[in-house]
Design an enzyme around this catalytic site. Structure first.
Site, mmCIF file in Angstrom:
data_model
loop_
_atom_site.group_PDB
_atom_site.id
_atom_site.type_symbol
_atom_site.label_atom_id
_atom_site.label_comp_id
_atom_site.label_asym_id
_atom_site.label_seq_id
_atom_site.Cartn_x
_atom_site.Cartn_y
_atom_site.Cartn_z
ATOM 1 N N SER A 161 0.963 -1.270 0.125
ATOM 2 C CA SER A 161 -0.127 -0.009 -0.106
ATOM 3 C C SER A 161 0.969 1.107 -0.094
ATOM 4 O O SER A 161 2.058 1.036 0.373
ATOM 5 C CB SER A 161 -0.824 -0.140 1.395
ATOM 6 O OG SER A 161 -1.186 1.269 1.499
ATOM 7 N N TYR A 187 0.231 -0.090 10.778
ATOM 8 C CA TYR A 187 -0.153 -0.416 9.380
ATOM 9 C C TYR A 187 0.842 -0.071 8.411
ATOM 10 O O TYR A 187 1.089 -0.985 7.475
ATOM 11 C CB TYR A 187 -1.519 0.584 8.917
ATOM 12 C CG TYR A 187 -1.941 0.042 7.553
ATOM 13 C CD1 TYR A 187 -2.572 -0.982 7.529
ATOM 14 C CD2 TYR A 187 -1.838 1.191 6.527
ATOM 15 C CE1 TYR A 187 -2.867 -1.430 6.033
ATOM 16 C CE2 TYR A 187 -2.219 0.957 5.482
ATOM 17 C CZ TYR A 187 -2.902 -0.302 5.066
ATOM 18 O OH TYR A 187 -3.063 -0.621 3.697
#
Length: 322
Positions: A161, A187
């Site tokens: 990501s 994350y």
């Protein structure tokens, strides 16, 4: 060197990527296929004739999706089994079932993930996002490697990501045991880990016919946002006051296209260790670029970090005895 690109536009749907491709006789494993990008990834693969195995946490939902996709594509060669990436025991059980179904695996797409969760631990005591997004997939790929090697040339796709930009690996405290927890730092670390995993897997196995690339699918509103506090998506500009996604975001079908391209494109034959997005090879981030959302930070593909993370991941898993 000229970056590798698909002939299609960056927002092509995943089914467009495989429109003229025949995957009959090839087996793909797609994690997290019961929702979002995973559904569209499986749809495209089934439409091209592939056999698809869907390891999912919610098998009831997975079976429902599999039935719908089989009907929509005319390909009923789709199999659902249980996998909880937050449990190494579950990973081992699922890997055994997958190998029994498919002694040869042409494509492994590590698509599942969680984002910005509150502080927690997996069943084995790892920080939730690092343990689920990285360690679970890391162990799954290691256990499935015999089937990937048997099908060589084969490919592994690791979904990262743009969130990798938030954090490199927190080498001294990856599980936030000694420092305050931040859901976005956690994350970001897990998404950097996903990219480094592909880098090192490719180094270790490319000469045996198994290549690996990291993929950033783009911004997409899916179930991945479910752990965010109410109103945060709007504050970040991801949706408007009515919940309508920002026009810069892709649909799930568009978001799945780079994963499918990475798993099948002839222009990527024998090519690995790349960061891919928008149906092309990405380049190092240029924050002065007119498209600052495109590009990766060098720490995501650092070869030494990739080797170090592989060693750390093996040690962490070995400590659990699972």
């Amino acid at each position: 060197m000229t970056p590798i690109k698909s002939p299609l536009a960056p927002r092509a749907d995943a089914t467009d990527v495989l429109k003229d491709t025949d995957l009959t006789g090839q087996t793909a494993v797609v994690t997290g296929a019961a929702s979002g990008l995973g559904v569209e990834t499986v749809r495209a693969l089934l439409s091209a004739g592939a056999r698809v195995i869907m390891p999912v946490r919610d098998t009831a939902r997975g079976e429902e999706v599999a039935r719908d996709l089989a009907q929509a594509t005319g390909n009923s060669d789709v199999h659902v089994l249980h996998l909880d990436l937050g449990s190494l025991a579950s990973v081992r059980q699922a890997a055994g079932e997958i190998l029994a179904l498919a002694p040869q695996i042409k494509m492994l797409i590590n698509n599942a993930g969680v984002m910005a969760t509150s502080q927690g631990q997996t069943a084995d005591g790892f920080e939730t996002q690092f343990g689920t997004n990285h360690l679970g997939h890391f162990q799954l790929a290691r256990l499935l490697m015999p089937a990937l090697l048997a099908a060589a040339p084969a490919r592994v796709v690791s979904l990262s990501s743009s969130g990798h930009r938030i954090s490199d690996i927190r080498w001294d405290d990856p599980n936030f045991r000694a420092t305050p927890y931040d859901p976005w730092q956690a994350y970001g670390q897990s998404k950097t880990a996903n990219a480094l995993f592909a880098t090192e897997l490719n180094r270790r196995y490319a000469d045996q016919g198994v290549t690996a690339n990291a993929v950033h699918p783009g911004g997409i509103m899916t179930g991945l946002q479910k752990h965010m506090p109410e109103g945060e998506a709007q504050r970040r500009g991801w949706v408007d006051e009515n919940g309508v996604p920002n026009p810069a975001f892709k649909t799930p079908a568009q978001g799945a296209s780079t994963s499918v391209w990475a798993a099948t494109a002839p222009e990527l034959d024998g090519v690995g260790g790349l960061f891919l997005e928008d149906l092309q090879q990405s380049t190092p981030l240029d924050e002065a670029s007119p498209n600052p959302m495109f590009g990766y930070k060098p720490h995501a593909l650092d070869a030494e970090s990739a080797r170090r993370l592989w060693t750390l991941s093996e040690a962490l898993i070995d400590q659990t005895g699972k």
